[in-house]
Write an enzyme that holds these catalytic residues in place. Structure first.
Site, short mmCIF file in Angstrom:
data_model
loop_
_atom_site.label_atom_id
_atom_site.label_comp_id
_atom_site.label_asym_id
_atom_site.label_seq_id
_atom_site.Cartn_x
_atom_site.Cartn_y
_atom_site.Cartn_z
N GLY A 248 0.83 -1.20 0.00
CA GLY A 248 0.00 0.00 0.00
C GLY A 248 0.87 1.25 0.00
O GLY A 248 2.02 1.22 -0.45
N SER A 249 0.33 2.31 0.52
CA SER A 249 1.05 3.59 0.48
C SER A 249 2.21 3.60 1.47
O SER A 249 2.21 2.90 2.48
CB SER A 249 0.09 4.74 0.82
N THR A 250 3.21 4.43 1.17
CA THR A 250 4.34 4.59 2.08
C THR A 250 3.88 5.16 3.42
O THR A 250 4.39 4.77 4.48
CB THR A 250 5.39 5.51 1.43
N GLU A 271 5.73 -3.30 0.75
CA GLU A 271 5.85 -2.90 -0.65
C GLU A 271 4.98 -1.67 -0.80
O GLU A 271 3.76 -1.76 -0.76
CB GLU A 271 5.43 -4.03 -1.60
N CYS A 305 1.58 0.30 -8.79
CA CYS A 305 2.62 0.85 -7.92
C CYS A 305 3.91 1.13 -8.67
O CYS A 305 4.63 2.07 -8.36
CB CYS A 305 2.87 -0.07 -6.73
N GLU A 404 3.59 10.51 -5.75
CA GLU A 404 2.91 9.44 -6.49
C GLU A 404 1.48 9.86 -6.78
O GLU A 404 0.69 10.12 -5.87
CB GLU A 404 2.94 8.15 -5.68
#
Length: 501
Positions: A248-250, A271, A305, A404
């Protein structure tokens, strides 16, 4: 047997889709159950904004129940201690059932995410089945080790499962990424709690049902739908979860690390986001590069991603390259996801569509030029569609260069030479993927070695195999999905030392 769906028309798919009655209940301990609170949330399809299901709104109590079911199954050991041939048979049967359920799973994936239905048919469902089958084949081919010791000692090094694994998956490739996690985790002998994204819970629940049908013991794979704060956070903080495998998101990935530190120091594999660059040198094949760049950003509506969202092009060929990318982009059909002619569908929801449009507006406000697109499409449908968009003249100071976007938006930046191109490509907090385009193999090796990314393609993009690991550098996370290397993160090593005479 896999059904043949190639002759279906849009009308056929729409009739099948709107007749579908997805099950929105959680799967805990081998049973489909409502949330303990009785609460549900509406699952809205991005195709046209209609409600297609009511889904159990899991919370901390449901997480506790799922973790307890997973722990109980692990301690009973019926899966953990199963013979390799049994694990292999069950995982292969799981893959076969996914293939047999092709139409249903493809419809769930399309209704959930707005992806083109033929992408779900030809890519998402078969790739998920392939992944489970791939890991099934390792069941009777993994060996433990004997360490070199002196006489009178025997040191065995054994690979053992971690215990209870929480798999938290995103909404952009629900089936594929779920398979990437549960395949190696089950192979290693773990029990799991799967938390799908609230935007795409339906195929995960169906996978849980198929796993039981394949012979996976009750409690080994549990599925708890719900929102991040209400289900994801309790999983991250749970003291009886041994590992979180997160995609998912950072931003949320960092939270998972915090939760691990605040609880039981559980393992965490991440990831996370990406801002993947194409470095296009002056001697590149522009036709081949443009084809790959366009598909690399517009496939799956840019909700990938590792989407190649930045082009760093030598100034001498930049304009010709941009024109060619725009030409290819125009040939990629944006349309209704249930139309077999559609190659690019809807964004996941209205909030995300607004976020993508906000980035486009920001780029223009900061001086970027819109080459094509830049607008919402099909607004009257009630769905969430954005045109294929290219922004030229983007500089490193702009937000669209650094953040992103996760949509069909490509940014283009000029570079004076190879050294500047590499510097610009690496000028990012992310490091998930990258590509270099050149006819000079010396330059290809030089640049691919200099790019800080988990995957670097040379004169191609998005080629992959289950045999190759996938993951990133920097704030794109750590740990790898796919390949034999993914098995390692779901197991630990135990040394058993025996002295004898």
């Amino acid at each position: 047997m896999t059904p043949d769906l190639t002759a279906r028309t849009r009308r056929d798919w729409e009739q099948a889709a709107w007749a579908t009655r997805p099950d929105g209940r959680a799967l805990i301990g081998g049973r489909l159950v409502e949330a303990q609170s009785g609460r549900v949330f509406d699952k809205i399809t991005p195709i046209d904004g209609r409600v297609i299901a009511q889904v159990a709104r899991g919370a901390a109590g449901d997480v506790d129940a799922a973790v307890a079911a997973a722990r109980a199954s692990f301690e009973r050991g019926e899966w953990r201690r199963a013979e390799p041939k049994v694990k292999k048979r069950v995982l292969r049967r799981f893959a076969e059932l996914i293939r047999a359920d092709l139409e249903h799973l493809a419809l769930l994936e399309t209704l959930d995410t707005g992806r083109p239905v033929l992408n779900a048919v030809n890519v998402d469902v078969p790739f998920a089945a392939d992944c489970l089958e791939y890991y099934a084949e390792f069941a009777d081919k993994l060996y433990d080790e004997v360490a070199p010791t002196g006489p009178g000692d025997l040191a065995l090094i054994r690979r053992e499962p971690l215990g209870v694994v929480a798999a938290i998956v995103p909404w952009n490739y629900p089936l594929i990424i779920t398979a990437w996690k549960i395949g190696p985790a089950l192979l290693a002998g773990n029990s799991l709690v799967l938390k799908p994204a609230e935007q795409s819970p339906l195929s995960a629940i169906r996978l849980g049902q198929l796993a039981l049908e394949a012979g996976l013991p009750a409690g080994v794979l549990n599925v708890v739908p719900g929102f991040g704060e209400e289900t994801g956070k309790p999983l991250g903080l749970h003291h009886d979860v041994d590992m979180v495998s997160f995609t998912g998101s950072t931003e949320v990935g960092k939270l998972m690390l915090t939760y691990a530190g605040q609880s039981n120091l559980k393992r965490v594999s991440l990831e996370c986001g990406g801002k993947s660059p194409h470095v296009v040198l002056r001697d590149a094949d522009l036709t081949a590069a443009a084809e790959a760049i366009a598909w690399g950003i517009f496939y799956n509506q840019g909700e990938t991603c590792h989407a190649g969202s930045r082009v760093i092009a030598d100034a001498s060929i930049k304009d010709a390259l941009v024109a060619e990318i725009a030409r290819v982009g125009e040939s990629i059909t944006l349309g209704h996801p249930l139309d077999p002619a559609t190659q690019m569908g809807a964004l996941i929801d209205g909030g995300h569509m607004g976020r993508v449009m906000g980035y486009i507006d920001s780029g223009v406000a900061e001086g970027a030029r819109v080459v094509c697109g830049g607008r919402r499409a099909f607004a009257a449908s009630g769905g969430f569609y954005v045109e294929r968009t290219i922004l030229d003249g983007v500089t490193p100071a702009m937000k669209v260069f650094r953040e992103e976007i996760f949509g069909p938006v490509l940014t283009v930046t000029s570079a004076a030479d190879e050294a500047e191109a590499v510097r610009l490509a690496n000028d990012s907090v992310y490091g998930l993927a990258a590509a270099v385009w050149t006819a000079d193999m010396n330059a290809a090796h030089r640049v691919s070695g200099a790019l800080r990314a988990g995957t670097v393609w040379v004169n191609t993009y998005d080629r992959s195999s289950l045999a190759t690991p996938f993951g990133g550098f920097k704030q794109s996370g750590f740990g790898r999905d796919r390949s034999p290397h993914a098995i390692d993160k779901y197991a630990d090593l135990k040394t058993i030392w025996t002295s004898y005479k």
